[in-house]
Design an enzyme around this catalytic site. Structure first.
Site, short mmCIF file in Angstrom:
data_model
loop_
_atom_site.label_atom_id
_atom_site.label_comp_id
_atom_site.label_asym_id
_atom_site.label_seq_id
_atom_site.Cartn_x
_atom_site.Cartn_y
_atom_site.Cartn_z
N ASP A 38 11.31 8.69 42.21
CA ASP A 38 12.37 9.69 43.04
C ASP A 38 13.83 9.61 43.02
OD1 ASP A 38 9.72 9.83 45.83
OD2 ASP A 38 10.08 10.93 43.92
N SER A 83 6.56 44.19 16.45
CA SER A 83 7.67 43.24 16.33
C SER A 83 8.58 43.86 15.10
CB SER A 83 7.38 41.67 16.38
OG SER A 83 8.46 41.29 15.81
N LEU A 84 9.94 42.78 14.71
CA LEU A 84 10.26 43.34 13.39
C LEU A 84 10.68 42.25 12.14
CD1 LEU A 84 13.74 45.38 14.36
CD2 LEU A 84 11.81 46.43 13.43
N GLU A 117 20.46 50.56 12.73
CA GLU A 117 21.34 50.44 14.19
C GLU A 117 21.64 49.55 14.61
OE1 GLU A 117 17.47 52.07 17.00
OE2 GLU A 117 16.97 51.90 14.91
N LYS A 119 20.35 45.87 16.93
CA LYS A 119 19.50 45.02 17.23
C LYS A 119 20.16 44.32 18.69
CE LYS A 119 16.22 41.90 16.31
NZ LYS A 119 15.86 41.29 17.33
N LYS A 315 20.01 40.14 10.50
CA LYS A 315 20.57 39.43 11.34
C LYS A 315 21.28 38.52 11.03
CE LYS A 315 17.80 37.94 14.71
NZ LYS A 315 16.51 37.66 14.50
N CYS A 423 -1.29 7.26 20.74
CA CYS A 423 -2.35 6.65 21.08
C CYS A 423 -2.50 5.76 20.02
CB CYS A 423 -3.43 7.85 20.74
SG CYS A 423 -4.26 8.25 18.75
N CYS A 438 -2.04 11.49 12.98
CA CYS A 438 -2.65 11.25 13.56
C CYS A 438 -4.31 11.39 13.17
CB CYS A 438 -2.36 11.10 15.00
SG CYS A 438 -3.37 10.72 16.30
N CYS A 444 -7.24 10.86 20.83
CA CYS A 444 -5.91 11.25 21.12
C CYS A 444 -4.96 12.07 21.80
CB CYS A 444 -4.99 11.26 19.63
SG CYS A 444 -2.90 11.38 20.02
#
Ligand code: IVH
Length: 740
Positions: A38, A83-84, A117, A119, A315, A423, A438, A444
């Site tokens: 704590d 979405s694009l 345009e 984004k 982008k 694990c 793993c 695990c």
């Protein structure tokens, strides 16, 4: 205290607290007393309050005792919100234009205008108007189902309550965003009131829109640009540019930098102009969106699973920053993959404080790619190094480079663990795999938790009130364990004490428990594609799951087929191994390898049913041997299989409906195209047939329902005639699908 010292201390605290959490919850072996724990948490909180900029996104302050998310109602979008796809370079945009032309069969020199345009970096919203009145506003959600935020949207000035001259039904889509000036003022007010400040305008916009109290959201100035539409009762225009003008005319703000371009060269020029204006726009943008202007062509191009073929986001380059690498932690994923995560001295990259980044895999850290060729000129990454971080869009930050001139003298090469840190099982790298995994499987704890998180994720079971965080509570609770998916469905039927314990838990209470049980109950009925995806099998993503579901239609059919294919999947793996052996042996003997013989020998003993099941499975469009092997071997593993069977016995798996809207005359039919098509390319013909619910096969067989034969059709037409299969020409096909 300096910010630097605070950052260092916070980094230490986060590590200590993480370690303590893991020891307490997963290992059942606490390393700290409650009061020490704590006091560390209090210290962490105090530092965060003194240095709010340094608060990490994964802060321990946010991690425990969070109440179940109270929610908004859900809204099923009349048309999916898409979405694009992204491009990052001029070459990507040139290739996009070529791809569009190829798909449509348009020559290089044919005119093909696009709009360009900005984004907008906000969050998308769908607004439904009926008879000119705003009736509903919904967030994107997973594209199919979003959240009902109507009350909040009504408080946004640039969202008209009424439209003039709009079609009877109009769904307008666009971006909610916050202007820089409003963002700064909001953060100042928040800070003054001692409330949480936002890292960037996008987070502020999202936080404000998703405020449960519309009065609060009204006090936070949001704005809206319209750029697209969903359901419309009458077309808005013939072109994208015209439709945007129409949206503007009926009452919406549209982005003033929207232009029409005649060529990729003009698109790039517009990109450069917008990029140059970026800093002075007064709101955040993260790229430029190009859309095919002709709406008739947009319709022909249609959609891939989540993105339109007729648009692309170009982008802006990712933002970068240098900082120190404080440590490398290993996270264990759902499929056992050991992923190295960089713990960084917090640094601001493009308006966001970054303190974690992915390091991909051990080769990446060592400075080589999977095939051994050097990356970063072979420079490895060590704890203590200065590294360059970048963020590309929403994705997790990455490390680009390392500066060896600033390397501490005592830095040592990173030793990637060969055992699972969770694990202790061995972690192995299979041939050709860049990832160490793993092998602990369900034993695990990390894999088990990740599997559960995946199981309840949005595209899987999506149980209201049972998110990743709650799953963790349950997983680590010795009294209320959810150790595997089936346990979720037995939660409500455990003994009274257990339920009472849950009701008394902080953040739960009687009502939330009741709601949670009801939400779980509702998901007992689940579609086959969601169930398959939810199992979290390696290589089986949403698309593959949907392809499998569509092919097998029922859970029982899928299980039967996968079981039947068992020996063949083994043979496939053994044949790969035999082929590799033969190649090696031939190399040493200096003779020609007979790979086919090596493979055939392995397959010789495989029963006919298994071969047929394997051929059926791998014959599904989009399902290759890799997916098939992963699927079959998962079902063959005893512990996994028992867990899957326990889950299935709790569920009512819904049979799949044929892929397209009913009413399509070709839904559920298997069609074959042959010969030359004159009005569309092969790719377009195939995509459109599939969008209408037909299966497109490459060859004619007794299962074929329809052959579409253009000029020059050869043996396929003969075979269809022989089998008595209906054959039509391209015009007949267009008439049949209502597009003559
Ligand atoms: S068009 C069907 N235009 O970017 C195409 N999206 O990365 C729908 N966005 O989900 C999207 N500005 O939230 C479009 N001018 C613009 C945009 C834009 C921002 C967002 C939108 C979308 C995301 C995809």
């Amino acid at each position: 205290m300096s910010a630097h010292a605070a950052a260092e201390e916070l980094a230490t605290l986060i590590r200590l607290l993480d370690r303590a959490n893991r020891a307490y919850h997963t290992e059942d072996d606490p390393v700290l007393t409650d009061s020490d724990y704590d006091s560390l948490k209090r210290r962490n909180l105090a530092l965060e309050e003194a240095f709010p900029d340094l608060k990490r996104p994964d802060s321990p302050s946010d991690q425990v005792g969070a109440p179940l998310a109270a929610g908004f109602g859900k809204v099923t979008h009349a048309q999916r919100m898409m979405s694009l796809s992204n491009g990052f370079s001029t070459a990507d945009i040139v290739e996009f234009d070529r791809g569009v032309r190829r798909y449509l069969g348009l020559p290089e020199d044919a005119p093909l205008p696009y709009t360009a345009e900005p984004k907008i970096d906000g969050l998308s919203l769908s607004l439904r108007y009926e008879d000119g009145a705003l009736v509903q506003a919904a967030t994107r959600g997973d594209g199919a189902v979003g959240e009902n935020v109507t009350a909040n949207a009504r408080t946004i000035d640039t969202i008209p309550q009424r439209l003039t001259g709009a079609p009877k039904v109009l769904e307008v889509r666009g971006e909610v965003y916050m202007r820089h000036a409003d963002f700064a003022a909001l953060n100042a007010r928040q800070a003054e009131a001692g409330a949480k400040t936002f890292a960037n305008p996008r987070n502020a916009a999202a936080g404000s829109l998703r405020q449960l109290d519309p009065a609060i959201s009204a006090a936070r100035p949001l704005a809206f640009f319209a750029y697209a539409w969903g359901e419309v009762s009458a077309p808005l225009a013939d072109t994208q540019f015209g439709a945007i003008a129409r949206l503007n005319a009926v009452g919406f703000d549209v982005n003033p930098l929207t232009t029409l371009c005649e060529s990729p060269a003009q698109m790039i020029a517009q990109y450069d102009r917008i990029a140059a204006d970026r800093a002075t726009l007064g709101y955040d943008i993260d790229g430029v969106v190009y859309k095919v202007d002709d709406l008739g062509l947009q319709r022909r191009l249609g959609f891939r699973s989540t993105t339109p073929r007729w648009a692309i986001a170009h982008k802006f380059p990712a933002e970068r920053a240098w900082t120190r690498l404080d440590g490398i932690d290993i996270q264990v994923g759902r499929t056992g993959a050991l992923s190295p995560v960089a713990r960084l001295s917090p640094v601001t990259v493009g308006g966001v404080v970054v303190s974690n980044a992915t390091l991909h895999n051990e080769d990446y850290i060592a400075g080589r790619s999977g095939d051994g060729t050097p990356i970063r000129d072979g420079r490895d990454i060590r704890v203590g190094d200065w590294v360059e971080v970048y963020r590309a869009g929403d994705v997790i930050p990455k490390i680009r480079d390392v500066d060896p001139s600033r390397r501490p003298t005592d830095a040592v090469p990173f030793a990637f663990p060969t055992h699972c840190p969770e694990c202790g099982s061995e972690a192995v790298r299979e041939d050709g795999d860049s990832v160490r995994r793993c092998i602990g499987g369900l034993i695990c704890p990390a894999q088990a938790v990740e599997k559960l998180r995946h199981f309840v994720s949005r595209a899987a079971f999506d149980i209201e009130g049972l998110g990743a965080k709650q799953i963790e509570y349950f997983f680590v609770d010795a009294h209320l364990p959810i150790r595997e998916p089936a346990d979720i469905f037995t939660l409500a039927t455990r003994d009274r004490d257990t339920v009472a314990r849950l009701e008394n838990r902080e953040g739960f209470g009687k009502t939330s428990v009741k709601n949670l049980f009801q939400a779980i109950e509702e998901k007992r009925k689940i579609t086959l594609n969601r169930l398959i995806f939810a199992l979290g099998i390696r290589h089986v993503g949403e698309v593959a799951a949907a392809d499998l579901a569509q092919h097998f239609m029922t859970w029982d059919a899928l299980v039967a087929a996968v079981d039947a294919a068992g020996p063949a999947a083994q043979a496939h793996l053994a044949a790969d191994a035999a082929e590799a052996d033969e190649r090696a042996a031939a190399l040493t003997d200096g003779r020609r390898a007979s790979l086919k013989r090596a493979r055939d020998a392995v397959w010789a003993d495989v029963p006919e049913v298994a071969r047929a099941a394997w051929a059926d499975l791998t014959g599904i469009e989009g399902i290759g041997a890799t997916v098939a092997v992963a699927l079959v071997t998962t079902f063959q593993q005893k512990a996994e299989r028992a867990s899957i069977d326990r889950l299935a016995s709790q569920l009512q798996v819904q049979e799949m409906a044929p892929r397209a809207a009913s009413g399509s005359p070709v839904a559920g039919k298997t069609v074959v195209f042959t010969g030359t098509l004159e009005k569309m390319t092969r790719a377009e013909a195939k995509a459109r047939a599939e969008a209408l619910g037909a299966k497109v096969a490459g060859s004619v067989s007794a299962r074929t329902d329809l052959l579409i034969a253009g000029p020059g059709a050869g043996s396929k037409a003969d075979k269809a005639a022989e089998l008595g299969i209906e054959t039509i020409d391209e015009d007949g096909w267009l008439a049949m699908i209502g597009d003559a």
